[in-house]
Design a protein around this motif. Structure first.
Motif, PDB file in Angstrom:
ATOM      1  N   HIS A 132       8.520   1.926  10.537  1.00  0.00           N
ATOM      2  CA  HIS A 132       9.249   1.275   9.720  1.00  0.00           C
ATOM      3  C   HIS A 132       9.032   0.003   9.026  1.00  0.00           C
ATOM      4  O   HIS A 132       9.370  -0.045   7.855  1.00  0.00           O
ATOM      5  CB  HIS A 132      10.328   1.768  10.147  1.00  0.00           C
ATOM      6  CG  HIS A 132      10.945   2.963   9.791  1.00  0.00           C
ATOM      7  ND1 HIS A 132      10.507   3.970   9.117  1.00  0.00           N
ATOM      8  CD2 HIS A 132      11.535   4.233  11.129  1.00  0.00           C
ATOM      9  CE1 HIS A 132      10.795   5.793   9.458  1.00  0.00           C
ATOM     10  NE2 HIS A 132      11.570   5.566  10.783  1.00  0.00           N
ATOM     11  N   ARG A 135       4.330   1.177   7.481  1.00  0.00           N
ATOM     12  CA  ARG A 135       4.797   1.412   6.604  1.00  0.00           C
ATOM     13  C   ARG A 135       5.233   0.644   5.408  1.00  0.00           C
ATOM     14  O   ARG A 135       5.273  -0.043   4.302  1.00  0.00           O
ATOM     15  CB  ARG A 135       6.461   2.695   6.675  1.00  0.00           C
ATOM     16  CG  ARG A 135       6.964   2.654   5.307  1.00  0.00           C
ATOM     17  CD  ARG A 135       6.579   3.993   4.632  1.00  0.00           C
ATOM     18  NE  ARG A 135       7.315   4.271   4.020  1.00  0.00           N
ATOM     19  CZ  ARG A 135       6.789   4.352   2.227  1.00  0.00           C
ATOM     20  NH1 ARG A 135       5.840   4.353   2.259  1.00  0.00           N
ATOM     21  NH2 ARG A 135       7.297   4.558   1.214  1.00  0.00           N
ATOM     22  N   GLU A 166      -0.288   5.767   5.323  1.00  0.00           N
ATOM     23  CA  GLU A 166       0.296   4.864   4.669  1.00  0.00           C
ATOM     24  C   GLU A 166      -1.298   3.538   4.521  1.00  0.00           C
ATOM     25  O   GLU A 166      -1.491   2.963   3.828  1.00  0.00           O
ATOM     26  CB  GLU A 166       1.591   4.055   5.736  1.00  0.00           C
ATOM     27  CG  GLU A 166       2.478   4.530   6.163  1.00  0.00           C
ATOM     28  CD  GLU A 166       3.013   4.286   4.512  1.00  0.00           C
ATOM     29  OE1 GLU A 166       2.825   3.495   3.902  1.00  0.00           O
ATOM     30  OE2 GLU A 166       4.061   5.181   4.741  1.00  0.00           O
TER      31      GLU A 166
END
Length: 226
Positions: A104, A108, A174
């Protein structure tokens, strides 16, 4: 068929969820949302489909859920999954979750920010990126790639060990994204390059299906149009 996946193939987690559903043979209705047309920004979309006005998300009968990692865990429980993609074994699952939580604020965040600042926002606004700001985003992204090369893949062929998992799918989706903006993540990173090939082979034919549009845009070397 009651499960609906709302997605856009230009969205990294959308591709990951699409691949995961296909690999696990979970029946679903594919509901494409063309983000480039701005349909997700309407009040109707917010009320009827997803209060966060983003993709991906699912509708499972009357149940609605956003956030891709939450969706993975929900699907694993609902469909009683127990395989390499998201194992039930406590330690193996924890290793997969370790990456899914780490990403995260790393893969990402930094891949998405670079893609947005280098390619998406200039395309939408007509304004070129500020070089100093773009360099910061690129440096953060490169640092993440180096961490994957030197830490996550230091001793194992996949991010969570010796078997491929959904962690690898999320990461690969990603890392593919900056290619649209003309950046090649494989360059100078042999472990990352070999790992990407392994993930693609393990997840095909669905990996290639999900990345068809991205690959076409990447071939234009940062000159692609929506």
């Amino acid at each position: 068929m009651t499960l609906k996946l709302y997605f856009d193939f230009l969205s990294q987690p959308s591709r990951a969820l699409f691949i995961f559903l296909k690999l696990n043979k979970i029946p679903f209705e594919a509901c494409s949302v063309a983000l480039r047309n701005g349909v997700h920004l309407t009040d109707e979309f917010k009320t009827k489909f997803n209060r966060f006005q983003k993709v991906p998300f699912i509708h499972d009968r009357e149940f609605k859920l956003s956030e891709s990692v939450a969706i993975i865990r929900y699907l694993a429980r609902e469909y009683n999954l127990d395989n390499k993609w998201y194992p039930k074994d406590s330690k193996k699952q924890a290793q997969v979750d370790e990456y899914l939580e780490w990403q995260h604020n790393n893969t990402r965040a930094f891949c998405a920010l670079y893609f947005q600042k280098k390619w998406l926002f200039p395309l939408l606004t007509g304004e070129p990126p500020v070089p100093e700001q773009l360099q910061k985003f690129e440096d953060n992204m490169i640092s993440t790639f180096n961490n994957i090369e030197n830490i996550w893949l230091a001793d194992t062929p996949f991010l969570s060990g010796n078997e491929v998992s959904v962690a690898d799918i999320f990461a690969a989706c990603e890392i593919e994204q900056p290619r649209i903006a003309g950046f090649e993540p494989r360059q100078g990173r042999p472990k990352l390059a070999a790992w990407l090939d392994r993930v693609r082979n393990e997840a095909n034919p669905y990996y290639d299906e999900a990345h068809t549009i991205l690959n076409k845009m990447a071939k234009k070397g940062g000159q692609a149009k929506l």
